[in-house]
Design an enzyme around this catalytic site. Structure first.
Site, PDB file in Angstrom:
ATOM      1  N   PRO A  52      17.348  24.225  26.131  1.00  0.00           N
ATOM      2  CA  PRO A  52      17.802  23.438  24.979  1.00  0.00           C
ATOM      3  C   PRO A  52      16.876  22.275  24.672  1.00  0.00           C
ATOM      4  CG  PRO A  52      19.666  24.033  26.319  1.00  0.00           C
ATOM      5  CD  PRO A  52      18.445  24.484  27.080  1.00  0.00           C
ATOM      6  N   CYS A  53      16.644  22.101  23.364  1.00  0.00           N
ATOM      7  CA  CYS A  53      15.599  21.181  22.941  1.00  0.00           C
ATOM      8  C   CYS A  53      16.129  19.864  22.406  1.00  0.00           C
ATOM      9  CB  CYS A  53      14.764  21.846  21.849  1.00  0.00           C
ATOM     10  SG  CYS A  53      15.725  22.312  20.385  1.00  0.00           S
ATOM     11  N   ASN A  54      17.453  19.664  22.422  1.00  0.00           N
ATOM     12  CA  ASN A  54      18.024  18.501  21.756  1.00  0.00           C
ATOM     13  C   ASN A  54      17.330  17.191  22.108  1.00  0.00           C
ATOM     14  OD1 ASN A  54      19.909  20.702  22.363  1.00  0.00           O
ATOM     15  ND2 ASN A  54      21.328  19.573  21.073  1.00  0.00           N
TER      16      ASN A  54
END
Length: 348
Positions: free
Chosen positions: A83-85
Site C-alpha cells: 500500500p502506497c498511502n
C-alpha cells in the site's frame, strides 16, 4: 520453467493478469498463480473471478497483520504492491511513521520465509523522495538483506504504450545465488491516446461495470465551460459555477481528458470533482472506461459497488504494463536478449 507466484496486497489482479498472460518465445517459461492475499472482500472476489476461478481457496482475504505467512505455501516468485498511502506525493507523506508505511516488511518476511527465485515490488513514484529519500534507502537495504540483488526503476507507463500517465517505482529482485542480471525493458515511446483506448474498439453495450454516473445540472453546466485538458481552475467559468476553494487548488478537480494525449493518472477517488471527465461529453468516465485506461480487457469483471469498483481500478497496476515487465523477467531467466535501458533510480 514454471514459476509459482505468490502475491501480497494483490488488489483486483492487475499484476496477476499481467503475470498470467506474460508470454515469451520459449513457452516453457511461464508464471502461474499459487496464492494471493488482500484484506478487502470485494477486491478478493474480483481477483478470484478473473485470476483463479477454479481455486478460490488460494486467495486469503485477511488483514496482513494477522496473516500466517509461513502457512501460505512454497513459491518460486513473489509480487507485492505494498500500500502506497504514506508514500504518495499527495498528502502528508508520513512514510515509516504512517499506518501503511511499514507494510512492505511483510513482503520482506515472505522473501525470507520462501526464498523465491525472484520478486516484483511496486509502489508510487513518490517513494523515491519519501522521508527525504530515507524510505527508499531503507526498503532497498532490507530487500538486499533478505538475499536479493535489486533492480529498481521509475516506470513511466505512458512511455510504454499505456494510455495513461502513471509513474510507479517497480523493483525487480533476483536471489543473489542465481546468475541472472535483470535489465530495464526499453520503453516503446509509442504513445496511445485516451480517446483511442476508450473508443477503439467500441465498448460493448452489455459490458460489465459500464454504468454512467449521474451528474447534477450544476456539474453538467460547469463541465460545458471546461475544454479538453482544462480543469475547474484553468477554464473560464461564470462566477456562479466557480468553485469556492481556498488554498491549494488540485489540478485534477473537474479536469477533462485531452483526447490527443494519454489520460492523467487514474485514481480510486471520485468525490468533489475528482472523477476523470470525458473530453466531449459532460460526464465522468464509467468504470469500464477507467478500466480501459488501466488496460484491463472488457471481459475482466470487477465485483462490488460502483464506488468500490472505482477504488479497485484506481489502485491496480496497469495489466499490460505488468505484462511487459514480467515478460522481461521471463526473458532474463530464459536467456533471451531484449532491448533495455539504464535504470533511472539509484540502487541504494
Amino acid at each position: 520453467m514454471e514459476f509459482r507466484l505468490g502475491e501480497l496486497f494483490c488488489g483486483p489482479g492487475g499484476l496477476a493478469y499481467g503475470a498470467k498472460h506474460a508470454c515469451i518465445d520459449n513457452p516453457d517459461f511461464k508464471i502461474v498463480h499459487k496464492w494471493a492475499n488482500d484484506y478487502d472482500k470485494t477486491t478478493c472476489d474480483t481477483y478470484i473471478r478473473n485470476i483463479c476461478p477454479d481455486n478460490p481457496s488460494s486467495v486469503i482475504c485477511e488483514d496482513i497483520h494477522y496473516l500466517d505467512i509461513e502457512a501460505l505455501g512454497d513459491i518460486d516468485a513473489l509480487a507485492f504492491g505494498f500500500p502506497c498511502n504514506d508514500f504518495s506525493v499527495v498528502g502528508e507523506q508520513l512514510g515509516f511513521k504512517g499506518k501503511f508505511g511499514p507494510l512492505y516488511t511483510y513482503g520482506v518476511e515472505a522473501l525470507k520465509t520462501y526464498q523465491p527465485q525472484w520478486f516484483l515490488a511496486e509502489n508510487v513514484g513518490g517513494l523515491q523522495s519519501a522521508n527525504e529519500g530515507k524510505a527508499f534507502s531503507k526498503i532497498a537495504k532490507d530487500l538486499k538483506k533478505a538475499g536479493y540483488r535489486i533492480y529498481p526503476n521509475l516506470y513511466k507507463f505512458e512511455d510504454y504504450g499505456i494510455p495513461q500517465a502513471r509513474h510507479r517505482v517497480i523493483i525487480i529482485g533476483i536471489r543473489e545465488d542465481l546468475p541472472f542480471e535483470f535489465k530495464i525493458p526499453a520503453p516503446s515511446r509509442i504513445y496511445r491516446t485516451c480517446k483511442d483506448a476508450i473508443e477503439n474498439p467500441p465498448i460493448p453495450e452489455n459490458a460489465a461495470n459500464n454504468e454512467k454516473t449521474r451528474q447534477s445540472p450544476t456539474v453538467v453546466a460547469r463541465l460545458n465551460y471546461i475544454k479538453p485538458g482544462q480543469n475547474a481552475f484553468t477554464a473560464t467559468i461564470p462566477e456562479e459555477l466557480q468553485l469556492n476553494v481556498k488554498g491549494a487548488k488540485i489540478s485534477q478537480i473537474y479536469k477533462r481528458l485531452d483526447p490527443s494525449k494519454p489520460a492523467y493518472t487514474v485514481t480510486g477517488s471520485g468525490g468533489g470533482g475528482t472523477h476523470i471527465y470525458h473530453w466531449s461529453e459532460p460526464r465522468a468516465l464509467t468504470n469500464r472506461e477507467r478500466a480501459r485506461l488501466q488496460t484491463f480487457p472488457d471481459d475482466f469483471v470487477f465485483e462490488g459497488s460502483k464506488e468500490n469498483v472505482r477504488r479497485q481500478i484506481g489502485m491496480a497496476v496497469p495489466a499490460m504494463g505488468a505484462k511487459l515487465i514480467f515478460e522481461a523477467v521471463l526473458k532474463t531467466f530464459a536467456g533471451i536478449s531484449y532491448t533495455s535501458v539504464d535504470a533511472n533510480l539509484n540502487d541504494f
